[in-house]
Motif scaffolding. Structure first.
Motif, PDB file in Angstrom:
ATOM      1  N   SER A   1      -3.937 -18.989 -19.924  1.00  0.00           N
ATOM      2  CA  SER A   1      -2.845 -19.326 -18.842  1.00  0.00           C
ATOM      3  C   SER A   1      -3.344 -20.510 -18.215  1.00  0.00           C
ATOM      4  O   SER A   1      -2.381 -21.155 -17.541  1.00  0.00           O
ATOM      5  CB  SER A   1      -2.793 -18.182 -18.029  1.00  0.00           C
ATOM      6  OG  SER A   1      -4.052 -18.173 -17.191  1.00  0.00           O
ATOM      7  N   GLY A   2      -4.611 -21.125 -18.500  1.00  0.00           N
ATOM      8  CA  GLY A   2      -4.756 -22.151 -17.626  1.00  0.00           C
ATOM      9  C   GLY A   2      -5.252 -22.107 -16.349  1.00  0.00           C
ATOM     10  O   GLY A   2      -5.904 -22.901 -15.711  1.00  0.00           O
ATOM     11  N   ASP A   3      -5.412 -20.688 -15.876  1.00  0.00           N
ATOM     12  CA  ASP A   3      -6.083 -20.458 -14.487  1.00  0.00           C
ATOM     13  C   ASP A   3      -7.567 -20.832 -14.747  1.00  0.00           C
ATOM     14  O   ASP A   3      -8.166 -21.034 -13.451  1.00  0.00           O
ATOM     15  CB  ASP A   3      -5.745 -19.007 -14.412  1.00  0.00           C
ATOM     16  CG  ASP A   3      -4.403 -18.576 -13.916  1.00  0.00           C
ATOM     17  OD1 ASP A   3      -3.561 -19.481 -13.632  1.00  0.00           O
ATOM     18  OD2 ASP A   3      -3.856 -17.430 -14.196  1.00  0.00           O
ATOM     19  N   LEU A   4      -8.167 -20.665 -15.588  1.00  0.00           N
ATOM     20  CA  LEU A   4      -9.761 -20.958 -15.631  1.00  0.00           C
ATOM     21  C   LEU A   4      -9.974 -22.506 -15.299  1.00  0.00           C
ATOM     22  O   LEU A   4     -10.700 -22.802 -14.690  1.00  0.00           O
ATOM     23  CB  LEU A   4     -10.233 -20.575 -17.142  1.00  0.00           C
ATOM     24  CG  LEU A   4     -11.822 -20.679 -17.112  1.00  0.00           C
ATOM     25  CD1 LEU A   4     -12.488 -19.810 -16.301  1.00  0.00           C
ATOM     26  CD2 LEU A   4     -12.334 -20.519 -18.677  1.00  0.00           C
TER      27      LEU A   4
ATOM     28  N   ASN B   1     -11.834 -29.951  -7.174  1.00  0.00           N
ATOM     29  CA  ASN B   1     -11.494 -30.176  -5.914  1.00  0.00           C
ATOM     30  C   ASN B   1     -10.715 -28.786  -5.695  1.00  0.00           C
ATOM     31  O   ASN B   1      -9.395 -28.868  -5.009  1.00  0.00           O
ATOM     32  CB  ASN B   1     -10.541 -31.347  -5.734  1.00  0.00           C
ATOM     33  CG  ASN B   1      -9.420 -31.514  -6.863  1.00  0.00           C
ATOM     34  OD1 ASN B   1      -9.451 -30.636  -7.659  1.00  0.00           O
ATOM     35  ND2 ASN B   1      -8.526 -32.313  -6.713  1.00  0.00           N
ATOM     36  N   VAL B   2     -11.243 -27.678  -6.231  1.00  0.00           N
ATOM     37  CA  VAL B   2     -10.329 -26.590  -6.137  1.00  0.00           C
ATOM     38  C   VAL B   2     -10.429 -26.149  -4.360  1.00  0.00           C
ATOM     39  O   VAL B   2     -11.350 -26.175  -3.742  1.00  0.00           O
ATOM     40  CB  VAL B   2     -10.887 -25.333  -6.839  1.00  0.00           C
ATOM     41  CG1 VAL B   2     -12.299 -25.061  -6.658  1.00  0.00           C
ATOM     42  CG2 VAL B   2     -10.089 -24.134  -6.932  1.00  0.00           C
ATOM     43  N   THR B   3      -9.371 -25.434  -4.125  1.00  0.00           N
ATOM     44  CA  THR B   3      -9.068 -25.010  -2.544  1.00  0.00           C
ATOM     45  C   THR B   3      -9.047 -23.388  -2.659  1.00  0.00           C
ATOM     46  O   THR B   3      -8.762 -22.849  -3.723  1.00  0.00           O
ATOM     47  CB  THR B   3      -7.957 -25.672  -2.007  1.00  0.00           C
ATOM     48  OG1 THR B   3      -6.850 -25.224  -2.759  1.00  0.00           O
ATOM     49  CG2 THR B   3      -7.914 -27.182  -2.142  1.00  0.00           C
ATOM     50  N   PRO B   4      -9.403 -22.809  -1.610  1.00  0.00           N
ATOM     51  CA  PRO B   4      -9.407 -21.367  -1.480  1.00  0.00           C
ATOM     52  C   PRO B   4      -8.063 -20.890  -1.884  1.00  0.00           C
ATOM     53  O   PRO B   4      -7.911 -19.939  -2.251  1.00  0.00           O
ATOM     54  CB  PRO B   4      -9.792 -21.006  -0.021  1.00  0.00           C
ATOM     55  CG  PRO B   4     -10.775 -22.249   0.584  1.00  0.00           C
ATOM     56  CD  PRO B   4     -10.033 -23.538  -0.396  1.00  0.00           C
ATOM     57  N   SER B   5      -6.952 -21.654  -1.420  1.00  0.00           N
ATOM     58  CA  SER B   5      -5.602 -21.086  -1.699  1.00  0.00           C
ATOM     59  C   SER B   5      -5.341 -21.197  -3.085  1.00  0.00           C
ATOM     60  O   SER B   5      -4.613 -20.398  -3.644  1.00  0.00           O
ATOM     61  CB  SER B   5      -4.683 -22.064  -0.832  1.00  0.00           C
ATOM     62  OG  SER B   5      -4.725 -23.286  -1.155  1.00  0.00           O
ATOM     63  N   ASP B   6      -5.838 -21.962  -3.906  1.00  0.00           N
ATOM     64  CA  ASP B   6      -5.753 -22.303  -5.227  1.00  0.00           C
ATOM     65  C   ASP B   6      -6.361 -20.767  -5.981  1.00  0.00           C
ATOM     66  O   ASP B   6      -5.801 -20.266  -6.754  1.00  0.00           O
ATOM     67  CB  ASP B   6      -6.421 -23.223  -5.834  1.00  0.00           C
ATOM     68  CG  ASP B   6      -5.804 -24.572  -5.640  1.00  0.00           C
ATOM     69  OD1 ASP B   6      -4.593 -24.511  -5.371  1.00  0.00           O
ATOM     70  OD2 ASP B   6      -6.389 -25.829  -5.793  1.00  0.00           O
ATOM     71  N   ILE B   7      -7.466 -20.516  -5.346  1.00  0.00           N
ATOM     72  CA  ILE B   7      -8.107 -19.147  -5.968  1.00  0.00           C
ATOM     73  C   ILE B   7      -7.698 -18.024  -5.637  1.00  0.00           C
ATOM     74  O   ILE B   7      -7.372 -17.225  -6.454  1.00  0.00           O
ATOM     75  CB  ILE B   7      -9.778 -19.281  -5.356  1.00  0.00           C
ATOM     76  CG1 ILE B   7     -10.576 -20.525  -6.158  1.00  0.00           C
ATOM     77  CG2 ILE B   7     -10.464 -17.770  -5.717  1.00  0.00           C
ATOM     78  CD1 ILE B   7     -11.911 -20.578  -5.462  1.00  0.00           C
ATOM     79  N   ILE B   8      -6.815 -18.022  -4.340  1.00  0.00           N
ATOM     80  CA  ILE B   8      -6.297 -16.703  -4.045  1.00  0.00           C
ATOM     81  C   ILE B   8      -4.856 -16.769  -4.716  1.00  0.00           C
ATOM     82  O   ILE B   8      -4.506 -15.430  -5.245  1.00  0.00           O
ATOM     83  CB  ILE B   8      -5.728 -16.881  -2.573  1.00  0.00           C
ATOM     84  CG1 ILE B   8      -7.255 -16.924  -1.547  1.00  0.00           C
ATOM     85  CG2 ILE B   8      -4.618 -15.778  -2.049  1.00  0.00           C
ATOM     86  CD1 ILE B   8      -7.108 -16.906  -0.491  1.00  0.00           C
ATOM     87  N   GLU B   9      -4.283 -17.780  -5.123  1.00  0.00           N
ATOM     88  CA  GLU B   9      -3.051 -17.825  -5.821  1.00  0.00           C
ATOM     89  C   GLU B   9      -3.590 -17.113  -7.408  1.00  0.00           C
ATOM     90  O   GLU B   9      -2.608 -16.520  -7.648  1.00  0.00           O
ATOM     91  CB  GLU B   9      -2.438 -19.319  -6.056  1.00  0.00           C
ATOM     92  CG  GLU B   9      -1.370 -19.279  -6.976  1.00  0.00           C
ATOM     93  CD  GLU B   9      -0.950 -20.924  -7.307  1.00  0.00           C
ATOM     94  OE1 GLU B   9      -0.159 -20.962  -8.070  1.00  0.00           O
ATOM     95  OE2 GLU B   9      -1.196 -21.610  -6.251  1.00  0.00           O
ATOM     96  N   VAL B  10      -4.478 -17.510  -7.920  1.00  0.00           N
ATOM     97  CA  VAL B  10      -4.762 -16.722  -9.223  1.00  0.00           C
ATOM     98  C   VAL B  10      -5.186 -15.501  -9.256  1.00  0.00           C
ATOM     99  O   VAL B  10      -4.645 -14.640  -9.911  1.00  0.00           O
ATOM    100  CB  VAL B  10      -6.181 -17.849  -9.770  1.00  0.00           C
ATOM    101  CG1 VAL B  10      -6.542 -17.311 -11.119  1.00  0.00           C
ATOM    102  CG2 VAL B  10      -5.522 -19.169 -10.286  1.00  0.00           C
ATOM    103  N   VAL B  11      -5.963 -14.935  -8.253  1.00  0.00           N
ATOM    104  CA  VAL B  11      -6.581 -13.729  -8.329  1.00  0.00           C
ATOM    105  C   VAL B  11      -5.717 -12.705  -7.774  1.00  0.00           C
ATOM    106  O   VAL B  11      -5.727 -11.515  -7.796  1.00  0.00           O
ATOM    107  CB  VAL B  11      -8.023 -13.630  -7.654  1.00  0.00           C
ATOM    108  CG1 VAL B  11      -9.009 -14.565  -8.125  1.00  0.00           C
ATOM    109  CG2 VAL B  11      -7.949 -13.885  -6.090  1.00  0.00           C
ATOM    110  N   THR B  12      -4.336 -13.129  -7.085  1.00  0.00           N
ATOM    111  CA  THR B  12      -3.543 -12.149  -6.664  1.00  0.00           C
ATOM    112  C   THR B  12      -2.226 -12.055  -7.458  1.00  0.00           C
ATOM    113  O   THR B  12      -1.340 -11.491  -7.391  1.00  0.00           O
ATOM    114  CB  THR B  12      -2.922 -12.716  -5.217  1.00  0.00           C
ATOM    115  OG1 THR B  12      -2.437 -14.119  -5.399  1.00  0.00           O
ATOM    116  CG2 THR B  12      -4.002 -12.496  -3.982  1.00  0.00           C
TER     117      THR B  12
END
Length: 167
Positions: free
Chosen positions: A106-109, A116-127
């Motif tokens: 999916s490209g999430d990895l 430059n990943v942000t916490p909101s990017d990680i939250i978007e993926v894991v939710t």
């Protein structure tokens, strides 16, 4: 009435030797001491192996798979010692594989591995619902595996064979 006598727990050497001799054996039963001593070796060897082979993806992957088969086999036998099915281990494995495949395809990895990943990017993926469902399956199956592995075995034979603890 027959008196049931428990044999002493396996020593570190006996447990690791038994697990090594049964590296691909998913049948029968295993004692708690066999599982926990082997798990200790698994964690230590995996940590050392990962740090030594970290630069070579294929060698690291082969090593990780071999170590996982080793610990999965003794875990399955431990579950069977309590009369539980190996389905718990396979559910956990399948949830992990499905999550990895979905994350890669999916490209999430790539998104969460960016510099430059942000916490909101990680939250978007894991939710995402797929990760929530797969995470729930993995968490529940791993928790049940832990609970079942901590329980003492039934001294009587079960459908997986004679108890290795009681004679």
């Amino acid at each position: 009435m027959d008196k049931i006598n428990a044999r002493p727990q396996l020593s570190f050497t006996e447990a690791v030797k038994s697990t090594w001799q049964n590296i691909t054996n998913f049948r029968g039963r295993a004692r708690r001491s066999e599982l926990w001593w082997s798990f200790l070796v698994y964690v230590a060897v995996s940590a050392i192996g990962s740090s030594l082979l970290g630069g070579n993806f294929m060698l690291s992957l082969a090593f990780s798979i071999a170590m996982y088969v080793w610990i999965a086999a003794v875990t399955v036998r431990r579950l069977q010692d309590n009369g539980h099915s190996a389905i718990w281990v396979f559910a956990s494995i399948l949830a992990g594989i499905a999550s990895s495949v979905f994350m890669s395809s999916s490209g999430d990895l790539d998104l969460i591995s960016a510099i430059n990943v942000t916490p909101s990017d990680i939250i978007e993926v894991v939710t995402k619902p797929v990760y929530i469902v797969l995470g729930a399956i993995s968490t529940i199956s791993n928790l049940m595996i832990l609970i079942f592995c901590l329980q003492d075995s039934d001294p009587q034979p079960n459908k997986y064979g004679e108890s290795p603890k009681y004679c």
